[in-house]
Design a protein around this motif. Structure first.
Motif, PDB file in Angstrom:
ATOM      1  N   PRO A   1     -24.691  11.385  30.610  1.00 18.29           N
ATOM      2  CA  PRO A   1     -23.572  11.696  29.714  1.00 18.29           C
ATOM      3  C   PRO A   1     -23.996  12.586  28.551  1.00 18.29           C
ATOM      4  O   PRO A   1     -23.162  13.228  27.934  1.00 18.29           O
ATOM      5  CB  PRO A   1     -23.125  10.323  29.208  1.00 18.29           C
ATOM      6  CG  PRO A   1     -24.328   9.462  29.333  1.00 18.29           C
ATOM      7  CD  PRO A   1     -25.054   9.952  30.567  1.00 18.29           C
ATOM      8  N   LEU A   2     -25.337  12.628  28.295  1.00 21.56           N
ATOM      9  CA  LEU A   2     -25.848  13.498  27.221  1.00 21.56           C
ATOM     10  C   LEU A   2     -26.582  14.702  27.813  1.00 21.56           C
ATOM     11  O   LEU A   2     -27.246  15.441  27.098  1.00 21.56           O
ATOM     12  CB  LEU A   2     -26.798  12.711  26.305  1.00 21.56           C
ATOM     13  CG  LEU A   2     -26.272  11.378  25.773  1.00 21.56           C
ATOM     14  CD1 LEU A   2     -27.313  10.706  24.893  1.00 21.56           C
ATOM     15  CD2 LEU A   2     -24.975  11.589  25.002  1.00 21.56           C
ATOM     16  N   GLY A   3     -26.502  14.847  29.123  1.00 25.04           N
ATOM     17  CA  GLY A   3     -27.141  15.996  29.770  1.00 25.04           C
ATOM     18  C   GLY A   3     -28.564  15.739  30.233  1.00 25.04           C
ATOM     19  O   GLY A   3     -29.190  16.614  30.816  1.00 25.04           O
TER      20      GLY A   3
ATOM     21  N   MET B   1     -26.540  18.818  24.559  1.00 24.82           N
ATOM     22  CA  MET B   1     -26.989  18.492  23.201  1.00 24.82           C
ATOM     23  C   MET B   1     -27.021  19.734  22.297  1.00 24.82           C
ATOM     24  O   MET B   1     -27.114  19.598  21.084  1.00 24.82           O
ATOM     25  CB  MET B   1     -28.379  17.831  23.237  1.00 24.82           C
ATOM     26  CG  MET B   1     -28.404  16.465  23.910  1.00 24.82           C
ATOM     27  SD  MET B   1     -27.284  15.251  23.192  1.00 24.82           S
ATOM     28  CE  MET B   1     -28.229  14.635  21.816  1.00 24.82           C
TER      29      MET B   1
ATOM     30  N   ALA C   1     -24.226  12.802  20.254  1.00 20.14           N
ATOM     31  CA  ALA C   1     -24.312  11.862  21.378  1.00 20.14           C
ATOM     32  C   ALA C   1     -23.098  10.935  21.386  1.00 20.14           C
ATOM     33  O   ALA C   1     -22.483  10.700  22.442  1.00 20.14           O
ATOM     34  CB  ALA C   1     -25.602  11.050  21.274  1.00 20.14           C
TER      35      ALA C   1
ATOM     36  N   SER D   1     -31.573   5.231  25.971  1.00 21.42           N
ATOM     37  CA  SER D   1     -32.400   5.677  24.860  1.00 21.42           C
ATOM     38  C   SER D   1     -33.556   4.705  24.710  1.00 21.42           C
ATOM     39  O   SER D   1     -33.375   3.501  24.846  1.00 21.42           O
ATOM     40  CB  SER D   1     -31.606   5.730  23.561  1.00 21.42           C
ATOM     41  OG  SER D   1     -32.504   6.041  22.514  1.00 21.42           O
ATOM     42  N   PHE D   2     -34.721   5.227  24.439  1.00 20.97           N
ATOM     43  CA  PHE D   2     -35.894   4.387  24.224  1.00 20.97           C
ATOM     44  C   PHE D   2     -36.055   4.053  22.745  1.00 20.97           C
ATOM     45  O   PHE D   2     -37.011   3.423  22.354  1.00 20.97           O
ATOM     46  CB  PHE D   2     -37.153   5.120  24.714  1.00 20.97           C
ATOM     47  CG  PHE D   2     -37.411   4.927  26.181  1.00 20.97           C
ATOM     48  CD1 PHE D   2     -36.368   4.792  27.075  1.00 20.97           C
ATOM     49  CD2 PHE D   2     -38.702   4.874  26.662  1.00 20.97           C
ATOM     50  CE1 PHE D   2     -36.597   4.602  28.423  1.00 20.97           C
ATOM     51  CE2 PHE D   2     -38.954   4.685  28.016  1.00 20.97           C
ATOM     52  CZ  PHE D   2     -37.903   4.551  28.895  1.00 20.97           C
ATOM     53  N   ASN D   3     -35.108   4.517  21.943  1.00 20.01           N
ATOM     54  CA  ASN D   3     -35.213   4.359  20.501  1.00 20.01           C
ATOM     55  C   ASN D   3     -34.157   3.339  20.045  1.00 20.01           C
ATOM     56  O   ASN D   3     -32.967   3.503  20.323  1.00 20.01           O
ATOM     57  CB  ASN D   3     -34.974   5.747  19.867  1.00 20.01           C
ATOM     58  CG  ASN D   3     -34.877   5.698  18.387  1.00 20.01           C
ATOM     59  OD1 ASN D   3     -33.903   5.179  17.837  1.00 20.01           O
ATOM     60  ND2 ASN D   3     -35.882   6.214  17.717  1.00 20.01           N
TER      61      ASN D   3
ATOM     62  N   ASN E   1     -25.477   4.291  20.138  1.00 21.57           N
ATOM     63  CA  ASN E   1     -24.725   4.583  21.363  1.00 21.57           C
ATOM     64  C   ASN E   1     -23.711   3.493  21.717  1.00 21.57           C
ATOM     65  O   ASN E   1     -22.761   3.748  22.467  1.00 21.57           O
ATOM     66  CB  ASN E   1     -25.693   4.820  22.527  1.00 21.57           C
ATOM     67  CG  ASN E   1     -26.540   6.062  22.328  1.00 21.57           C
ATOM     68  OD1 ASN E   1     -26.246   6.889  21.468  1.00 21.57           O
ATOM     69  ND2 ASN E   1     -27.603   6.207  23.116  1.00 21.57           N
TER      70      ASN E   1
HETATM   71  P1  A2P Z   1     -34.457   8.889  23.356  1.00 20.80           P
HETATM   72  O1  A2P Z   1     -34.911   7.879  24.369  1.00 20.80           O
HETATM   73  O2  A2P Z   1     -35.591   9.461  22.576  1.00 20.80           O
HETATM   74  O3  A2P Z   1     -33.336   8.389  22.473  1.00 20.80           O
HETATM   75  P2  A2P Z   1     -28.873  10.847  29.351  1.00 20.80           P
HETATM   76  O4  A2P Z   1     -28.321   9.481  29.053  1.00 20.80           O
HETATM   77  O5  A2P Z   1     -27.861  11.929  29.455  1.00 20.80           O
HETATM   78  O6  A2P Z   1     -29.798  10.809  30.546  1.00 20.80           O
HETATM   79  O7  A2P Z   1     -29.798  11.270  28.091  1.00 20.80           O
HETATM   80  C1  A2P Z   1     -30.901  10.518  27.762  1.00 20.80           C
HETATM   81  C2  A2P Z   1     -31.687  11.299  26.738  1.00 20.80           C
HETATM   82  O8  A2P Z   1     -30.923  11.434  25.550  1.00 20.80           O
HETATM   83  C3  A2P Z   1     -32.978  10.616  26.370  1.00 20.80           C
HETATM   84  O9  A2P Z   1     -33.950  11.620  26.310  1.00 20.80           O
HETATM   85  C4  A2P Z   1     -32.712  10.036  24.991  1.00 20.80           C
HETATM   86  O10 A2P Z   1     -33.886  10.147  24.185  1.00 20.80           O
HETATM   87  C5  A2P Z   1     -31.646  10.921  24.439  1.00 20.80           C
HETATM   88  N1  A2P Z   1     -30.690  10.170  23.618  1.00 20.80           N
HETATM   89  C6  A2P Z   1     -30.106   8.991  23.887  1.00 20.80           C
HETATM   90  N2  A2P Z   1     -29.277   8.626  22.906  1.00 20.80           N
HETATM   91  C7  A2P Z   1     -29.335   9.598  21.961  1.00 20.80           C
HETATM   92  C8  A2P Z   1     -28.711   9.791  20.708  1.00 20.80           C
HETATM   93  N3  A2P Z   1     -27.838   8.909  20.233  1.00 20.80           N
HETATM   94  N4  A2P Z   1     -29.023  10.913  20.009  1.00 20.80           N
HETATM   95  C9  A2P Z   1     -29.908  11.817  20.496  1.00 20.80           C
HETATM   96  N5  A2P Z   1     -30.523  11.691  21.684  1.00 20.80           N
HETATM   97  C10 A2P Z   1     -30.255  10.595  22.412  1.00 20.80           C
END
Ligand code: A2P
Length: 340
Positions: free
Chosen positions: A234-236, A248, A265, A283-285, A292
């Protein structure tokens, strides 16, 4: 009742104790549990590289409130997900496994009638679970048995027998090993093929979907057939084999995010949710995990939605890996039945 109305009704029935007020949707299944419309993805590329941190990441996700997890035999995250679930029970973050909605996927090398049940049993063993909530055919593609890798070896590509593979999926549901069954990366035409012989229709089609690849035709078709779309990337999925920076880095999304005081996001996730689909994000953060989840008490305006609907379209993952001069799909047109 169309899928959207059903979804609105179900979300309005949420109890105060439901996880972080994430709306749910009653899938076509033997489950008495509905699917939470925001789930946590576990596909981290290269697969297997972050196995050590994955269990901890998933545990944190459970802690901040995620209850829906998406894995696959391919991702090598079934085992860490299973361990995280055991730990979450031990730590009393959840009272019972039944509080979670767990999806896994059949890899292409097991997309042969007689391989499906053993593959699901192996998945359940990896997860240390007695049942899945949802089991998906990962791609409308078969490769010779044995390998679990992406890209697949083109010389191993063989035609998929959708009818017999789907019958084996139905058997898995009948045995109670999964509560519902579905597909991933299927076009309208391939869904029609399944529907023409299915006793149990697919509950879900999980596909790439974000503001840069909106899937309008497929969404309309699935809505008419009662198939819930799940949005992956959903975030590419920036930085992965199947990802693109375009989401993004989209100027319009940046402008909308700034005007609303939300992150880009969050705008993407809210947009997907407002289209009536289930969203899978990763997200790993921990802060971004929480951010989210925070998309259910505000809306995009009609004007913002209109502008997003007009964005130029670009498919991040055309999946040329599955196309070969000697294989069953000789072009991307054939793989996606023109939906590209
Ligand atoms: P991170 O783990 O460092 O947050 P998708 O869901 O489209 O596959 O995208 C996943 C990617 O988007 C991961 O690299 C994640 O990195 C990043 N991501 C997830 N949530 C956010 C957010 N709220 N803002 C920016 N990047 C995000």
């Amino acid at each position: 009742m169309d899928a959207r109305t059903k979804m609105q009704e179900s979300s309005s029935q949420l109890s105060a104790t439901s996880y972080q007020s994430v709306p749910t949707f009653p899938l076509h299944s033997t489950n008495d549990k509905a699917i939470p419309l925001l789930g946590f993805g576990t596909a981290e590329y290269p697969f297997g590289a972050s196995i050590d941190t994955m269990k901890q990441t998933i545990l944190e996700a459970i802690e901040v409130g995620y209850r829906h997890f998406d894995t696959a035999a391919l991702y090598q995250t079934e085992q860490p997900l299973g361990e995280a679930i055991s730990d979450a029970l031990r730590l009393r973050l959840i009272k019972s496994r039944d509080e979670l909605f767990i999806t896994s996927k059949l890899w292409c090398s097991d997309a042969h009638h007689d391989c499906v049940l053993p593959a699901l049993k192996k998945t359940l063993k990896n997860l240390k679970l007695e049942y899945l909530d949802l089991y998906l055919i990962h791609w409308p593609v078969s490769v010779k048995p044995g390998e679990y890798e992406l890209p697949v070896k083109k010389k191993d590509l063989v035609p998929i027998d959708l009818k017999s593979v789907w019958e084996a999926m139905e058997e898995c549901q009948a045995l109670g090993l999964t509560k519902s069954i579905g597909v991933s990366n299927f076009s309208c035409k391939k869904l029609e093929t399944i529907l023409s012989t299915a006793k149990i229709p697919p509950a879900v089609n999980q596909v790439e979907m974000n503001p840069m690849w909106q899937q309008k035709k497929l969404r309309k078709f699935c809505d008419e057939k009662g198939i819930l779309i799940e949005s992956y990337s959903p975030l590419g999925a920036k930085g992965t084999l199947w990802g693109t920076n375009r989401v993004m880095e989209c100027e319009l999304l940046k402008e909308i995010a700034q005007a609303k005081g939300k992150s880009l996001a969050q705008v993407c996730l809210r947009w997907a949710y407002e289209q009536g689909v289930c969203v899978l994000v990763k997200s790993f953060n921990k802060e971004r995990m929480k951010q989210n989840l925070d998309i259910f008490d505000w809306k995009l305006s009609a004007e913002e939605s209109r502008k997003i609907s007009q964005l130029p379209q670009f498919k991040g993952f055309p999946a040329g890996e599955f196309v070969s001069d000697d294989g069953p799909y000789k072009s991307l047109e054939e793989l996606w039945d023109g939906e590209i």
